[in-house]
Scaffold this active site. Structure first.
Site, mmCIF file in Angstrom:
data_model
loop_
_atom_site.group_PDB
_atom_site.id
_atom_site.type_symbol
_atom_site.label_atom_id
_atom_site.label_comp_id
_atom_site.label_asym_id
_atom_site.label_seq_id
_atom_site.Cartn_x
_atom_site.Cartn_y
_atom_site.Cartn_z
ATOM 1 N N CYS A 54 37.963 52.089 51.031
ATOM 2 C CA CYS A 54 38.753 52.983 52.015
ATOM 3 C C CYS A 54 39.977 53.346 51.620
ATOM 4 O O CYS A 54 40.732 52.469 51.671
ATOM 5 C CB CYS A 54 38.450 52.274 53.368
ATOM 6 S SG CYS A 54 39.447 53.297 54.515
ATOM 7 N N CYS A 57 42.491 52.580 54.251
ATOM 8 C CA CYS A 57 42.898 51.255 54.435
ATOM 9 C C CYS A 57 43.709 50.870 53.375
ATOM 10 O O CYS A 57 44.648 50.308 53.723
ATOM 11 C CB CYS A 57 41.542 50.625 54.337
ATOM 12 S SG CYS A 57 40.231 51.064 55.440
#
Length: 812
Positions: A54, A57
């Protein structure tokens, strides 16, 4: 001792400062351990739910949580932990807390209860505000949602609840709650500052909140501020139009209409950009080629960046629906976008797309694309015909695919009429094609249909073709064999007013083509009237013949002709060669002159037919028609001597050569087939120029070894015959590209006298001599007497004494 304590305190503070400076401290704890540690420290748990793949993230972990201010705040308030949702304990935690997006963050009480939820990352300043909402129990999701469910949420808490829902990315609940809250407020307070949060949420132009905002814009400007309100209005319109841009349905019609009506009633900063985007979306969705191009041309600075990506494929309908000038305009705009592209990668993508489009446009302006669907039973192939000298000539044949489709892509030899369909005339339809056209014809069981996917010219022609198909069927379809002149003439006379009405209603902008269609209507009607005169028809009455019932053949006599026939022919009517543009033009000429002369074809002299034709090209066609009927070469030559001055084109010469080759046998004692070719100086020389002398013709080529081997013997024979009535003519059948080699060979071999180059003026020139004299191989020597008659078209070669003996015999 005091000094040691001070140093120890300083070191401890430094250690604490360095720890804080390192950012958020994510502790290596299990979930249970994290809850227990929070209980011990009197803190809440901050849990980061992430994945290794991600991007957002990674951004939070590497660029936000590493900030010193983030560490100072988070480490003070929370026991911070992070778990990969695809590994270890994170898998079960993801299921337990229903994690659906990454990153997702939870603020948890020590007993594991979720106090607040945050979905998605952001810059630290904004992220801290979101975390602080969750840290404060009175603004946390857990507290506010409980009060809402209990029906105790006060109006003053509405905004805080919406923010908590937004943190958790519960958009549908926000929309529902805001609409309910909006409905509970009276109109006087809706535009107050404390209720602005209702209009900050996602809205569409047809949302009752936005409608209220637009209708009360002046009040909002006073309470909220004109700049903020204008930005919100622009944002709602932009978001709605951007959604429509990618929407595949038909909601755009209603939504775009609403935006147009709303925006016309108010003024706001950014209105010009919204108007430009609205105009573009409407044109895009309506596939309005011209308006899309105009938007790209005049509004390019006001359109969003995704329009550049539209030009990489989203605007392909411009190529499919636009004419060549519109596609060329589109390419020009694409080149401008290429030059202004923000990145080298985008620049290269645009360049490739429009290079390909340029190639397609080149093909479009050179080729014709013709396609369609076939549902006619037992039809396997579709044929394409061009019209040459008033006759259909096969251009190409294509096989019908398993799903019933066919297609042609070809370079048209001319701009004009073509026909497409089956082998039978009734299974073909006429089209008008020019380079760059795209046409579609469906071949159905009982008819042919020119679809709407055609040029305006063919759509007009299609209307007439659809009217004429029933007429042609009554002439040629065997179903109508008993539909003789007594049935046809009333039907035809009833049809004539319809044809006149069709002509009167032609309003095509292209006046030249409109005139062509009107002329075509007249020709078609005349041709139908001619065709019934000798169509295969029979009466409905039956008589017995050899014990079998038989229908009597039926043809009209002049007494049966209706008034229309009095208008068909007149001197000077066919004053140009336009009839030869029609696929039946050649046959029309024969029928026209036959009717004009009042007799059957075989009984009418050629000179009588020519009197009804005032155009030399039409006279040439009639003369060639007569020549093609000749059965003897001498009859052909007689016509050529009388009417040869009408036959002036390359096409005429090729057709003459074909007749000559068919009739000429080259038999001894028969007149030689004449030929004319240029010599080494470009002067045209004919075989017939040498009547009164014996002529030896040598047909050869520079590349032919046996030909070159005969040259020394030929030169010796020429020398021996010098001063006598003998002429030697060399005819080279080399290709045009070898012309210089031929000149060089003449010098090398010492060939003087009459040397002709058969391909000098016409690449097919050698076909005349090769076909007439049936020459299949070279060298070929031929001898003709002083009267221009054949002695032999396959004489002995100069290397044989027999040729010299033959010449001596002819000279006696």
């Amino acid at each position: 001792m005091k000094i040691r304590l001070i140093l120890w305190a300083a070191l401890l503070c430094g250690t604490i400062f360095r720890a804080n400076a390192q950012g958020v401290e994510f502790r290596d704890l299990t979930f249970r351990q994290a809850l227990e540690q929070a209980q011990k420290e009197g803190k809440l748990v901050f849990m980061d739910c992430y994945t290794s793949w991600c991007g957002p993230c990674k951004n939070m972990l590497n660029n936000v949580f590493t900030l010193a201010e983030a560490g100072e705040f988070m480490n003070e308030e929370f026991v911070c932990v992070k778990y990969d949702m695809e590994k270890g304990e994170g898998i079960e935690l993801g299921k337990r807390f229903e994690v659906r997006a990454f990153p997702t963050f939870f603020i948890l009480r020590p007993d594991g209860t979720v106090q607040h939820k945050l979905v998605g990352g952001s810059q630290w300043e904004r992220f801290r505000m979101r975390v602080e909402r969750g840290l404060n129990e009175k603004t946390s999701l857990l507290y506010l949602e409980g009060r809402n469910q209990a029906g105790k949420l006060s109006t003053k808490e509405y905004a805080a609840y919406v923010n908590a829902l937004r943190d958790a990315s519960r958009d549908k609940e926000i929309e529902t709650f805001c609409q309910e809250a909006f409905g509970k407020l009276n109109d006087k307070v809706k535009c107050r500052r404390e209720n602005w949060y209702l209009f900050e949420q996602e809205m569409l132009p047809n949302d009752e909140r936005f409608i209220y905002l637009v209708e009360n814009k002046s009040d909002f400007d006073k309470n909220i501020g004109g700049t903020i309100v204008d930005e919100r209005i622009c944002s709602v319109y932009s978001d709605a139009l951007n959604r429509l841009h990618s929407d595949k349905g038909n909601t755009w019609v209603e939504m775009c209409g609403l935006i147009k009506r709303q925006s016309e009633k108010i003024e706001f900063d950014g209105k010009d950009k919204i108007s430009c985007l609205l105009e573009y979306i409407v044109a895009l969705k309506a596939r309005d080629v011209e308006n899309v191009l105009q938007c790209l041309e005049k509004n390019k600075e006001n359109l969003p960046t995704y329009v550049e990506f539209d030009m990489l494929g989203g605007l392909n309908f411009i190529v499919d629906l636009g004419d060549n000038s519109q596609v060329e305009h589109y390419i020009q705009l694409g080149r401008e976008a290429e030059n202004k592209a923000g990145t080298p990668q985008l620049k290269e993508l645009i360049k490739r797309a429009f290079d390909k489009l340029q190639d397609e446009l080149t093909d479009r302006t050179t080729y014709v694309e013709l396609k369609g669907k076939v549902t006619k039973d037992k039809m396997e192939n579709v044929n394409l015909y061009e019209v040459v000298d008033g006759k259909e000539r096969l251009v190409a044949t294509t096989h019908i695919s398993e799903d019933g489709h066919y297609g042609f892509s070809f370079q048209p030899a001319y701009q004009g009429f073509y026909t497409v369909g089956g082998e039978k005339i009734l299974d073909r339809v006429r089209l008008y094609l020019e380079p760059g056209d795209r046409a579609e014809v469906n071949i159905l069981e009982d008819t042919l249909m020119i679809t709407d996917r055609n040029t305006p010219e063919n759509l007009l022609l299609a209307r007439w073709e659809s009217m004429m198909i029933p007429v042609r069927k009554r002439l040629d379809d065997m179903k109508y064999v008993l539909f003789d002149y007594r049935d046809f003439y009333p039907y035809f006379e009833a049809f004539l007013p319809q044809a006149e009405k069709f002509k009167d209603e032609i309003t095509l902008r292209d006046a030249t083509f409109a005139a062509l269609v009107k002329q075509t209507v007249d020709y078609d009607l005349d041709y139908a009237a001619f065709r019934i005169l000798n169509a295969l028809k029979a009466t409905k009455e039956v008589y017995m013949r050899d014990g079998r019932p038989t229908h009597i053949p039926s043809r009209p006599t002049p007494a049966d002709y209706p008034e229309y026939y009095k208008t068909i022919v007149e001197k000077g009517k066919l004053s140009d060669a336009s009839i030869l543009r029609q696929p039946y033009g050649y046959d029309y000429l024969q029928r026209y002159t036959t009717f004009a002369c009042g007799g059957e074809k075989e009984r009418i002299a050629l000179e009588d037919r020519l009197e009804w034709l005032s155009s030399d090209p039409l006279k040439a066609e009639m003369i060639l028609w007569e020549m093609e009927k000749c059965r003897k070469y001498e009859d052909y030559i007689k016509l050529l001597d009388i009417y040869g001055n009408y036959l002036t084109t390359v096409n005429h010469q090729q057709r003459l050569d074909a007749v000559s080759a068919k009739l000429y046998k080259g038999a001894a004692g028969k007149l030689a087939s004449d030929f004319t070719y240029p010599d080494r100086n470009g002067k045209l020389v004919s075989l017939s120029d040498f009547r009164g002398k014996v002529v030896v013709v040598d047909v050869w080529a520079t590349w032919c070894g046996p030909c070159r081997a005969e040259i020394p013997h030929l030169l010796k024979l020429e020398k021996e015959m010098r001063g006598k009535d003998v002429v030697f003519i060399g005819v080279s059948v080399d290709e045009q590209k070898d012309y210089k080699k031929w000149l060089e060979a003449l010098e090398q071999e010492g060939l003087e006298g009459i040397q002709l180059f058969a391909n000098g003026e016409n690449k097919q020139g050698r076909d005349k001599i090769m076909n007439d004299y049936k020459i299949k191989g070279i060298p070929r020597f031929m001898v003709f007497d002083k009267k221009g008659k054949v002695v032999t078209i396959n004489s002995p070669r100069p290397s044989s004494p027999e040729l010299k003996s033959l010449l001596q015999k002819l000279l006696k």
